[in-house]
Scaffold this motif. Structure first.
Motif, short mmCIF file in Angstrom:
data_model
loop_
_atom_site.label_atom_id
_atom_site.label_comp_id
_atom_site.label_asym_id
_atom_site.label_seq_id
_atom_site.Cartn_x
_atom_site.Cartn_y
_atom_site.Cartn_z
N THR A 81 7.22 3.47 11.36
CA THR A 81 8.68 3.26 11.79
C THR A 81 9.50 2.37 10.65
N SER A 82 8.57 1.70 9.95
CA SER A 82 9.25 0.80 8.69
C SER A 82 8.97 1.47 7.38
N CYS A 83 8.54 2.32 7.42
CA CYS A 83 8.22 3.04 5.97
C CYS A 83 9.60 4.38 5.79
N PRO A 84 9.67 4.85 4.58
CA PRO A 84 10.61 5.76 4.21
C PRO A 84 9.86 7.10 4.87
N ALA A 85 10.83 8.24 4.60
CA ALA A 85 10.32 9.59 5.26
C ALA A 85 9.23 10.06 4.60
N LEU A 109 -3.33 8.93 -0.36
CA LEU A 109 -3.36 7.17 -0.63
C LEU A 109 -2.97 6.80 -2.10
N VAL A 110 -1.91 6.20 -2.30
CA VAL A 110 -1.34 6.15 -3.48
C VAL A 110 -1.16 4.33 -3.52
N TYR A 111 -1.22 4.16 -4.96
CA TYR A 111 -1.23 2.47 -5.23
C TYR A 111 -0.39 2.31 -6.46
N GLY A 112 0.42 1.36 -6.60
CA GLY A 112 1.19 1.17 -7.71
C GLY A 112 1.91 -0.39 -7.63
N GLN A 113 2.31 -0.67 -8.63
CA GLN A 113 3.02 -2.05 -8.84
C GLN A 113 4.53 -1.95 -8.36
N VAL A 114 5.09 -2.88 -7.69
CA VAL A 114 6.46 -2.67 -7.45
C VAL A 114 7.50 -3.22 -8.67
N THR A 115 8.36 -2.60 -9.19
CA THR A 115 9.14 -3.09 -10.19
C THR A 115 10.33 -3.75 -9.83
N ASP A 116 11.01 -3.20 -8.83
CA ASP A 116 12.21 -3.74 -8.46
C ASP A 116 11.97 -4.62 -7.03
N THR A 117 11.60 -5.84 -7.14
CA THR A 117 11.63 -6.76 -5.83
C THR A 117 12.51 -7.10 -5.04
N GLY A 118 13.81 -6.87 -5.31
CA GLY A 118 14.82 -7.37 -5.19
C GLY A 118 15.44 -6.45 -3.98
N VAL A 119 14.95 -5.44 -3.56
CA VAL A 119 15.28 -4.54 -2.50
C VAL A 119 14.44 -4.67 -1.31
N GLU A 120 14.96 -4.07 -0.24
CA GLU A 120 14.25 -4.25 1.02
C GLU A 120 12.76 -3.27 1.01
N SER A 122 11.32 -0.92 2.60
CA SER A 122 11.29 0.54 2.51
C SER A 122 11.84 1.17 1.26
N ALA A 123 12.54 0.42 0.48
CA ALA A 123 12.91 0.69 -0.93
C ALA A 123 11.90 0.49 -1.85
N ARG A 124 11.09 -0.43 -1.76
CA ARG A 124 10.05 -0.81 -2.47
C ARG A 124 8.61 0.13 -2.30
N ILE A 125 8.57 0.35 -1.15
CA ILE A 125 7.59 1.41 -0.78
C ILE A 125 7.87 2.77 -1.25
N GLN A 126 9.20 3.10 -1.25
CA GLN A 126 9.82 4.44 -1.86
C GLN A 126 9.64 4.23 -3.38
N GLN A 127 9.90 3.38 -4.21
CA GLN A 127 9.31 3.04 -5.55
C GLN A 127 7.91 3.66 -5.80
N ILE A 128 7.04 3.47 -5.09
CA ILE A 128 5.62 3.71 -5.49
C ILE A 128 5.33 5.15 -4.84
N THR A 129 6.01 5.72 -3.58
CA THR A 129 5.62 7.07 -3.42
C THR A 129 6.63 8.14 -4.05
N ASP A 130 7.42 7.45 -4.65
CA ASP A 130 8.48 8.54 -5.41
C ASP A 130 7.72 9.37 -6.39
N ASP A 134 4.97 6.83 -12.33
CA ASP A 134 3.48 6.72 -12.35
C ASP A 134 3.02 5.95 -11.28
N LYS A 135 1.90 6.52 -10.55
CA LYS A 135 1.27 5.87 -9.81
C LYS A 135 -0.47 6.32 -9.66
N VAL A 136 -1.20 5.65 -8.98
CA VAL A 136 -2.64 5.94 -8.91
C VAL A 136 -2.89 6.46 -7.72
#
Length: 190
Positions: A81-85, A109-120, A122-130, A134-136
């Motif tokens: 409910t709190s994650c992006p589509a 299952l993906v893992y990555g470092q958030v580059t833009d911490t100033g967003v909500e 859902s957007a931080r999660i979207q950064q990693i799953t985009d 690059d992600k692991v």
């Protein structure tokens, strides 16, 4: 007796139709039995490979997540409910002054470092799953990923710093569930 043997040697009669049918019937039964054994062996091999792949994926992911949680300064779990589509669940962890996300997207299952911490969140999660970043990939065949309790405050106050990680994997009709209980090492530092 010798005359009879000589007569058989000179005869060009060959096999009768009945002898040929019986021979073909016996050889088809033997061939079917051999094919059945080969098919059974191939199915067993495929099942064993699927089961081994699930166990290996689970062990590697659990080991990585255990270390990640033990060394984190804080974490927060997000359900669908709190994650992006397309993202089923995710957890944000602060470690070494950086923010990281572990997320389940589809069967990965993906893992990555958030580059833009100033967003909500859902957007931080979207950064990693985009797909373009690059992600692991920690694991595949993931059916369920969950963290209990959902936030570090409850883990420290109500669970004595214990966090339960659950990963369920599914592949080729096989499922494997790995549950790991992690003690937060950094709970005293917070």
């Amino acid at each position: 007796m010798k005359k009879r043997i000589k007569k058989l040697h000179r005869s060009n009669e060959g096999f009768s139709l009945m002898e040929l049918i019986v021979t073909m019937l016996i050889s088809s039964i033997v061939t079917a039995a051999v094919a059945g054994f080969l098919s059974m062996g191939l199915n067993y091999y495929r099942r064993t490979n699927a089961e081994t792949a699930l166990q290996t994926e689970s062990q590697v992911a659990e080991l990585f997540l255990t270390e990640l949680f033990q060394e984190s300064r804080s974490y927060q779990y997000y359900d669908n409910t709190s994650c992006p589509a397309g993202v089923t669940s995710a957890v944000e962890l602060e470690r070494d002054g950086n923010l990281y996300v572990v997320a389940q997207k589809g069967e990965y299952l993906v893992y990555g470092q958030v580059t833009d911490t100033g967003v909500e969140a859902s957007a931080r999660i979207q950064q990693i799953t985009d797909e373009s970043l690059d992600k692991v990939f920690l694991a595949r065949y993931v059916n369920t990923f969950s963290v209990d309790p959902a936030n570090q405050g409850d883990a420290i106050n109500n669970q004595n710093g214990l966090v339960k990680l659950t990963l369920e994997f599914k592949e080729d009709g096989w499922s494997y569930t790995g549950t790991q209980t992690v003690l937060l090492r950094n709970k005293i530092k917070n």
